[in-house]
Design a protein around this motif. Structure first.
Motif, PDB file in Angstrom:
ATOM      1  N   GLY A 192     -13.564  45.051  -2.411  1.00 15.56           N
ATOM      2  CA  GLY A 192     -12.386  44.446  -1.829  1.00 15.56           C
ATOM      3  C   GLY A 192     -12.633  43.117  -1.155  1.00 15.56           C
ATOM      4  O   GLY A 192     -11.680  42.435  -0.782  1.00 15.56           O
ATOM      5  N   TYR A 193     -13.887  42.724  -0.980  1.00 16.63           N
ATOM      6  CA  TYR A 193     -14.172  41.504  -0.235  1.00 16.63           C
ATOM      7  C   TYR A 193     -13.722  40.256  -0.981  1.00 16.63           C
ATOM      8  O   TYR A 193     -13.195  39.321  -0.377  1.00 16.63           O
ATOM      9  CB  TYR A 193     -15.660  41.435   0.118  1.00 16.63           C
ATOM     10  CG  TYR A 193     -16.018  42.361   1.256  1.00 16.63           C
ATOM     11  CD1 TYR A 193     -15.836  41.968   2.578  1.00 16.63           C
ATOM     12  CD2 TYR A 193     -16.497  43.638   1.010  1.00 16.63           C
ATOM     13  CE1 TYR A 193     -16.141  42.821   3.627  1.00 16.63           C
ATOM     14  CE2 TYR A 193     -16.807  44.502   2.059  1.00 16.63           C
ATOM     15  CZ  TYR A 193     -16.623  44.084   3.361  1.00 16.63           C
ATOM     16  OH  TYR A 193     -16.919  44.937   4.395  1.00 16.63           O
ATOM     17  N   VAL A 212     -19.156  36.194   6.132  1.00 14.57           N
ATOM     18  CA  VAL A 212     -18.875  36.725   4.800  1.00 14.57           C
ATOM     19  C   VAL A 212     -18.259  35.627   3.926  1.00 14.57           C
ATOM     20  O   VAL A 212     -18.655  35.423   2.780  1.00 14.57           O
ATOM     21  CB  VAL A 212     -17.935  37.944   4.879  1.00 14.57           C
ATOM     22  CG1 VAL A 212     -17.618  38.475   3.488  1.00 14.57           C
ATOM     23  CG2 VAL A 212     -18.560  39.045   5.734  1.00 14.57           C
ATOM     24  N   PHE A 213     -17.294  34.917   4.487  1.00 12.31           N
ATOM     25  CA  PHE A 213     -16.629  33.841   3.740  1.00 12.31           C
ATOM     26  C   PHE A 213     -17.647  32.799   3.293  1.00 12.31           C
ATOM     27  O   PHE A 213     -17.675  32.401   2.121  1.00 12.31           O
ATOM     28  CB  PHE A 213     -15.550  33.197   4.613  1.00 12.31           C
ATOM     29  CG  PHE A 213     -14.726  32.170   3.892  1.00 12.31           C
ATOM     30  CD1 PHE A 213     -13.517  32.520   3.313  1.00 12.31           C
ATOM     31  CD2 PHE A 213     -15.148  30.850   3.781  1.00 12.31           C
ATOM     32  CE1 PHE A 213     -12.749  31.580   2.630  1.00 12.31           C
ATOM     33  CE2 PHE A 213     -14.398  29.899   3.104  1.00 12.31           C
ATOM     34  CZ  PHE A 213     -13.195  30.276   2.530  1.00 12.31           C
ATOM     35  N   PHE A 247     -24.646  39.096   3.314  1.00 10.72           N
ATOM     36  CA  PHE A 247     -23.212  38.853   3.422  1.00 10.72           C
ATOM     37  C   PHE A 247     -22.590  38.401   2.105  1.00 10.72           C
ATOM     38  O   PHE A 247     -21.409  38.665   1.856  1.00 10.72           O
ATOM     39  CB  PHE A 247     -22.942  37.812   4.518  1.00 10.72           C
ATOM     40  CG  PHE A 247     -23.133  38.346   5.907  1.00 10.72           C
ATOM     41  CD1 PHE A 247     -22.256  39.260   6.451  1.00 10.72           C
ATOM     42  CD2 PHE A 247     -24.209  37.928   6.681  1.00 10.72           C
ATOM     43  CE1 PHE A 247     -22.435  39.762   7.735  1.00 10.72           C
ATOM     44  CE2 PHE A 247     -24.393  38.413   7.968  1.00 10.72           C
ATOM     45  CZ  PHE A 247     -23.504  39.344   8.491  1.00 10.72           C
ATOM     46  N   GLY A 248     -23.374  37.742   1.255  1.00 11.03           N
ATOM     47  CA  GLY A 248     -22.806  37.221   0.023  1.00 11.03           C
ATOM     48  C   GLY A 248     -22.959  38.116  -1.183  1.00 11.03           C
ATOM     49  O   GLY A 248     -22.167  38.027  -2.125  1.00 11.03           O
ATOM     50  N   LEU A 262     -17.618  45.963   8.630  1.00 10.76           N
ATOM     51  CA  LEU A 262     -18.390  45.439   9.744  1.00 10.76           C
ATOM     52  C   LEU A 262     -17.749  45.788  11.077  1.00 10.76           C
ATOM     53  O   LEU A 262     -16.536  45.956  11.185  1.00 10.76           O
ATOM     54  CB  LEU A 262     -18.526  43.923   9.615  1.00 10.76           C
ATOM     55  CG  LEU A 262     -19.225  43.440   8.341  1.00 10.76           C
ATOM     56  CD1 LEU A 262     -19.202  41.923   8.284  1.00 10.76           C
ATOM     57  CD2 LEU A 262     -20.653  43.958   8.272  1.00 10.76           C
ATOM     58  N   ARG A 263     -18.594  45.886  12.091  1.00 11.02           N
ATOM     59  CA  ARG A 263     -18.157  46.218  13.452  1.00 11.02           C
ATOM     60  C   ARG A 263     -18.365  45.006  14.346  1.00 11.02           C
ATOM     61  O   ARG A 263     -19.325  44.248  14.185  1.00 11.02           O
ATOM     62  CB  ARG A 263     -18.975  47.417  13.940  1.00 11.02           C
ATOM     63  CG  ARG A 263     -18.767  47.844  15.366  1.00 11.02           C
ATOM     64  CD  ARG A 263     -19.330  49.248  15.598  1.00 11.02           C
ATOM     65  NE  ARG A 263     -20.713  49.389  15.178  1.00 11.02           N
ATOM     66  CZ  ARG A 263     -21.769  49.189  15.962  1.00 11.02           C
ATOM     67  NH1 ARG A 263     -21.601  48.794  17.227  1.00 11.02           N
ATOM     68  NH2 ARG A 263     -23.001  49.357  15.504  1.00 11.02           N
TER      69      ARG A 263
END
Length: 283
Positions: free
Chosen positions: A6-7, A45-46, A242-243, A253-254
């Motif tokens: 979903g990312y 993440v972006f 992250f990628g 993520l928290r």
């Protein structure tokens, strides 16, 4: 939303929102809400997935929309520049030429339009072991550091001097660093972090030592990435996590600082043998 796979959909949703609201004030918190991701970590993440910061993406999309208006309207160039956040024609011309390779006037004469592309990061070919763990709370004695993360070494030296000078090495249960900010969104001089020592017996540790903070590292789920090698290659591990790893996972993520736990000591082993556990908090 199921996190697995979903990312990329979330990143596309953010890109679409920027495109549809390019002339609005696009704050990081607003875009984190659009992405339905942790405000603490979502920009990492972006950046890892697209290879560009939010600021770069916003600039690129605004210039794309400005290029469309140059071709499809007869509006004066200075008015288009103002519409997309440029205070004067000179700054717009510089930015436009850097992005498109030609001035706005030359682009208008071409009457050429191009589709906006989603930029995706090449990432890194490296792979790292990742384990999902439920970790207990730790108590650390730490020195605060403000400034570039690469300069945190001075804070570690301060911690070591305190422990050695006050004969507290029997409390030493490992070294950690806490990173509170995203270096892609916070100026280097404003970044906040802590260099600390995990305490073996927190209840027996003396309080009130100048410059030393006693603080918890919260318990909870973590994705623990095992990095082996020089500390200089740690950024590769973050980019891969992250990628590459995160978008293929089923974790969320928290909101909590990133923690680096240093398994061995650079004074005892060669740089290639250094072990660092990067603890990324997850729900």
């Amino acid at each position: 939303m199921d996190a697995k796979n979903g990312y990329e959909e979330r990143i596309l949703r953010v890109i679409a929102y920027i495109h549809d609201n390019a002339d609005a004030d696009l704050s990081l918190d607003t875009l984190a809400d659009i992405a339905c991701m942790s405000r603490f970590h979502w920009h990492r993440v972006f950046r890892a997935m697209t290879g560009e910061t939010i600021a770069e993406a916003v600039r690129r999309i605004r210039l794309h929309k400005a290029s469309l208006q140059l071709v499809t309207t007869d509006d004066p160039v200075h008015r288009i520049a103002s519409r997309f956040g440029y205070p004067n024609l000179a700054s717009f011309t510089r930015a436009f030429a850097a992005e498109k390779g030609v001035t706005p006037g030359a682009f208008r004469k071409r009457r050429e339009t191009r589709r906006l592309q989603l930029i995706k990061s090449r990432g890194t070919d490296n792979m790292f072991p990742v384990k999902i763990k439920a970790l207990p709370e730790l108590t650390i004695a730490a020195v605060a550091h403000k400034g570039p993360y690469a300069q945190i070494g001075a804070a570690f030296e301060h911690v070591v001097r305190i422990f050695v000078g006050r004969h507290l090495l029997d409390q030493w249960a490992g070294m950690v660093s806490l990173y509170h900010d995203d270096p892609d969104t916070v100026p280097a001089g404003e970044l906040k972090s802590h260099a600390g020592v995990v305490l073996a017996r927190p209840g027996d540790f003396p309080r009130g030592i100048a410059g030393l903070e006693i603080m918890p590292v919260a318990a909870g789920g973590c994705a623990v990435l095992e990095h082996k090698g020089p500390y200089l290659t740690l950024p590769d591990a973050y980019r891969w996590f992250f990628g590459t790893w995160l978008p293929q996972s089923d974790v969320e993520l928290r909101d909590s600082p990133l923690v680096e736990f240093y398994v061995n000591n650079p004074r005892d082993v060669a740089p290639d043998e250094l072990r660092t556990d990067i603890r990324i908090p997850i729900l």
